[in-house]
Motif scaffolding. Sequence first.
Motif, mmCIF file in Angstrom:
data_model
loop_
_atom_site.group_PDB
_atom_site.id
_atom_site.type_symbol
_atom_site.label_atom_id
_atom_site.label_comp_id
_atom_site.label_asym_id
_atom_site.label_seq_id
_atom_site.Cartn_x
_atom_site.Cartn_y
_atom_site.Cartn_z
ATOM 1 N N PRO A 237 -8.478 -8.006 7.193
ATOM 2 C CA PRO A 237 -7.633 -6.851 7.480
ATOM 3 C C PRO A 237 -7.597 -5.885 6.291
ATOM 4 C CG PRO A 237 -6.301 -8.818 7.121
ATOM 5 C CD PRO A 237 -7.718 -9.272 7.194
ATOM 6 N N ASP A 238 -7.493 -4.593 6.596
ATOM 7 C CA ASP A 238 -7.460 -3.545 5.578
ATOM 8 C C ASP A 238 -6.000 -3.307 5.181
ATOM 9 O OD1 ASP A 238 -7.410 -1.134 4.168
ATOM 10 O OD2 ASP A 238 -9.066 -0.269 5.316
ATOM 11 N N LEU A 239 -5.591 -3.837 4.038
ATOM 12 C CA LEU A 239 -4.195 -3.772 3.628
ATOM 13 C C LEU A 239 -3.735 -2.345 3.359
ATOM 14 C CD1 LEU A 239 -4.054 -6.895 1.282
ATOM 15 C CD2 LEU A 239 -3.464 -6.737 3.694
ATOM 16 N N ASP A 240 -4.601 -1.523 2.788
ATOM 17 C CA ASP A 240 -4.235 -0.128 2.530
ATOM 18 C C ASP A 240 -3.995 0.625 3.832
ATOM 19 O OD1 ASP A 240 -4.346 -0.417 -0.217
ATOM 20 O OD2 ASP A 240 -6.456 0.170 -0.349
ATOM 21 N N ALA A 241 -4.846 0.372 4.824
ATOM 22 C CA ALA A 241 -4.675 1.028 6.117
ATOM 23 C C ALA A 241 -3.385 0.568 6.789
ATOM 24 C CB ALA A 241 -5.875 0.741 7.011
ATOM 25 N N ILE A 242 -3.065 -0.704 6.642
ATOM 26 C CA ILE A 242 -1.816 -1.228 7.210
ATOM 27 C C ILE A 242 -0.620 -0.586 6.531
ATOM 28 C CG2 ILE A 242 -0.388 -3.295 7.474
ATOM 29 C CD1 ILE A 242 -3.027 -4.894 7.658
ATOM 30 N N ARG A 243 -0.656 -0.522 5.211
ATOM 31 C CA ARG A 243 0.449 0.068 4.449
ATOM 32 C C ARG A 243 0.673 1.523 4.833
ATOM 33 N NH1 ARG A 243 -1.437 -1.354 0.147
ATOM 34 N NH2 ARG A 243 -0.278 -3.297 -0.180
ATOM 35 N N ALA A 244 -0.413 2.243 5.049
ATOM 36 C CA ALA A 244 -0.314 3.670 5.379
ATOM 37 C C ALA A 244 0.389 3.900 6.715
ATOM 38 C CB ALA A 244 -1.696 4.299 5.403
ATOM 39 N N LEU A 245 0.373 2.914 7.591
ATOM 40 C CA LEU A 245 1.002 3.055 8.905
ATOM 41 C C LEU A 245 2.500 2.787 8.868
ATOM 42 C CD1 LEU A 245 -1.722 1.410 11.172
ATOM 43 C CD2 LEU A 245 -1.132 3.833 11.033
ATOM 44 N N ARG A 246 3.024 2.323 7.743
ATOM 45 C CA ARG A 246 4.456 2.042 7.574
ATOM 46 C C ARG A 246 5.008 1.169 8.709
ATOM 47 N NH1 ARG A 246 7.186 6.053 8.560
ATOM 48 N NH2 ARG A 246 5.579 7.468 9.336
ATOM 49 N N PRO A 247 4.422 0.006 8.926
ATOM 50 C CA PRO A 247 4.901 -0.853 10.022
ATOM 51 C C PRO A 247 6.272 -1.442 9.721
ATOM 52 C CG PRO A 247 3.330 -2.043 8.665
ATOM 53 C CD PRO A 247 3.334 -0.629 8.156
ATOM 54 N N ASP A 248 7.016 -1.751 10.769
ATOM 55 C CA ASP A 248 8.256 -2.496 10.584
ATOM 56 C C ASP A 248 8.096 -3.950 11.018
ATOM 57 O OD1 ASP A 248 8.173 -2.131 13.311
ATOM 58 O OD2 ASP A 248 10.010 -0.961 13.435
ATOM 59 N N LEU A 249 6.886 -4.307 11.510
ATOM 60 C CA LEU A 249 6.572 -5.697 11.863
ATOM 61 C C LEU A 249 5.057 -5.867 11.885
ATOM 62 C CD1 LEU A 249 7.498 -8.523 12.910
ATOM 63 C CD2 LEU A 249 7.298 -7.596 15.227
ATOM 64 N N ILE A 250 4.594 -7.009 11.364
ATOM 65 C CA ILE A 250 3.173 -7.362 11.412
ATOM 66 C C ILE A 250 3.048 -8.716 12.108
ATOM 67 C CG2 ILE A 250 1.097 -7.905 10.066
ATOM 68 C CD1 ILE A 250 2.279 -6.159 7.807
ATOM 69 N N LEU A 251 2.166 -8.783 13.102
ATOM 70 C CA LEU A 251 1.902 -10.037 13.806
ATOM 71 C C LEU A 251 0.496 -10.508 13.433
ATOM 72 C CD1 LEU A 251 3.273 -9.196 17.377
ATOM 73 C CD2 LEU A 251 4.446 -10.404 15.527
ATOM 74 N N GLY A 252 0.403 -11.710 12.886
ATOM 75 C CA GLY A 252 -0.888 -12.225 12.446
ATOM 76 C C GLY A 252 -1.082 -13.676 12.833
ATOM 77 N N SER A 253 -2.147 -14.267 12.290
ATOM 78 C CA SER A 253 -2.532 -15.629 12.628
ATOM 79 C C SER A 253 -2.816 -16.423 11.351
ATOM 80 C CB SER A 253 -3.786 -15.603 13.515
ATOM 81 O OG SER A 253 -4.412 -16.864 13.549
ATOM 82 N N LYS A 254 -2.150 -17.551 11.202
ATOM 83 C CA LYS A 254 -2.418 -18.414 10.049
ATOM 84 C C LYS A 254 -3.864 -18.881 10.051
ATOM 85 C CE LYS A 254 -0.895 -22.690 7.809
ATOM 86 N NZ LYS A 254 0.037 -23.840 7.878
ATOM 87 N N PHE A 255 -4.412 -19.154 11.219
ATOM 88 C CA PHE A 255 -5.785 -19.627 11.342
ATOM 89 C C PHE A 255 -6.769 -18.623 10.745
ATOM 90 C CE2 PHE A 255 -9.782 -19.833 13.788
ATOM 91 C CZ PHE A 255 -10.147 -21.146 13.549
ATOM 92 N N ARG A 256 -6.515 -17.328 10.949
ATOM 93 C CA ARG A 256 -7.455 -16.317 10.499
ATOM 94 C C ARG A 256 -7.049 -15.630 9.195
ATOM 95 N NH1 ARG A 256 -10.768 -16.137 14.916
ATOM 96 N NH2 ARG A 256 -9.823 -15.868 16.986
ATOM 97 N N GLN A 257 -5.758 -15.443 8.962
ATOM 98 C CA GLN A 257 -5.341 -14.582 7.846
ATOM 99 C C GLN A 257 -4.366 -15.236 6.877
ATOM 100 O OE1 GLN A 257 -3.965 -12.689 11.028
ATOM 101 N NE2 GLN A 257 -6.015 -12.066 11.625
ATOM 102 N N GLU A 258 -4.406 -16.543 6.762
ATOM 103 C CA GLU A 258 -3.432 -17.221 5.890
ATOM 104 C C GLU A 258 -3.436 -16.659 4.464
ATOM 105 O OE1 GLU A 258 -2.010 -21.727 4.591
ATOM 106 O OE2 GLU A 258 -3.922 -21.446 5.639
ATOM 107 N N LYS A 259 -4.624 -16.382 3.913
ATOM 108 C CA LYS A 259 -4.710 -15.949 2.513
ATOM 109 C C LYS A 259 -4.112 -14.566 2.274
ATOM 110 C CE LYS A 259 -9.436 -14.060 2.803
ATOM 111 N NZ LYS A 259 -10.823 -14.168 2.268
#
Length: 307
Positions: free
Chosen positions: A104-126
């Motif tokens: 995932p692109d953290l800068d792109a996520i930050r730029a969207l100013r989310p109030d919630l992120i839904l992810g997966s431990k299997f894919r994005q634990e780190k």
Amino acid sequence: MRRIATLLAAALVLSACGTGTTPPGGDQAPATGEIRAVEHAMGETKVPASPKRVVVLDTDKLDTMFSLGMTPVGAAQASQNTKIPTYLGQGFASVKAVGTTQEPDLDAIRALRPDLILGSKFRQEKFYDELTSIAPTVYTDKVGITWKENFLLDADALGKKTEAQGLLDEYTQRASSLKKTTQKVSIVRFMPDEIRVYGPESFSGIVLKDAGVPRTARQELADKSDKRFDKVSPERVQEVDGDVIFVSAYGEKAAQRQAEVTAGPLWGKLSAVAAGRSYVVDDEVWMLGIGVTAAGKILDDLQKHLA
């Protein structure tokens, strides 16, 4: 003058606290509005009661939001299919890309100013700690085999668990009411560098089981600890045979591989192919959807081809 300056400074501090503009981080929810605690794969997170700007980091969460009548502001995409699944319709065309499910692109996520992120431990634990510094983050654990539990957990984080349970109940009722068949079904997926058969603990395999559709012995994966899928070489493609075969391809490179193999002599000798009972299905639905709307579309395919 000093007193005036002090009063002005105090007013600015109070004003900043009231606006809730401080980015939410860790398990800290936005400064304004009602919040709730949600238990998930990484612990407990306080989330907004009614999140408005959601970023999703796996394809099942896209299906979840669509099923619940919501649209995310951003979404990670499958690495070999970097577009929003077409079965979700034009309403999702405005969703911004935020990297892939694996990166995932953290800068792109930050730029969207989310109030919630839904992810997966299997894919994005780190990435979890970095994501929680951007917004409250909720992780499901596994993928595929737990798709129903994941659907309810994500819906809980979105404040729509009751609606999700209703949709899941409707799906279960429909699956169990489908006309039964004795035809043994094979699920085959072409990957860029391999061929897979899908077993009883894959998403599509679970949907077939819910519908009472029998599988070939090869795809029961009885001798495997991982019953999601197994690999088959092009030279042993006869192992994918069944009374009916459903075939998909993951991305353009895989589609080219599919065209090569299915044009070869071994594929033509499969009994399902010879009988005209091999059907190409939408990979975005059968493999990437992993949600209640995609499951309903798989039932549509079963109803159409196994009648």
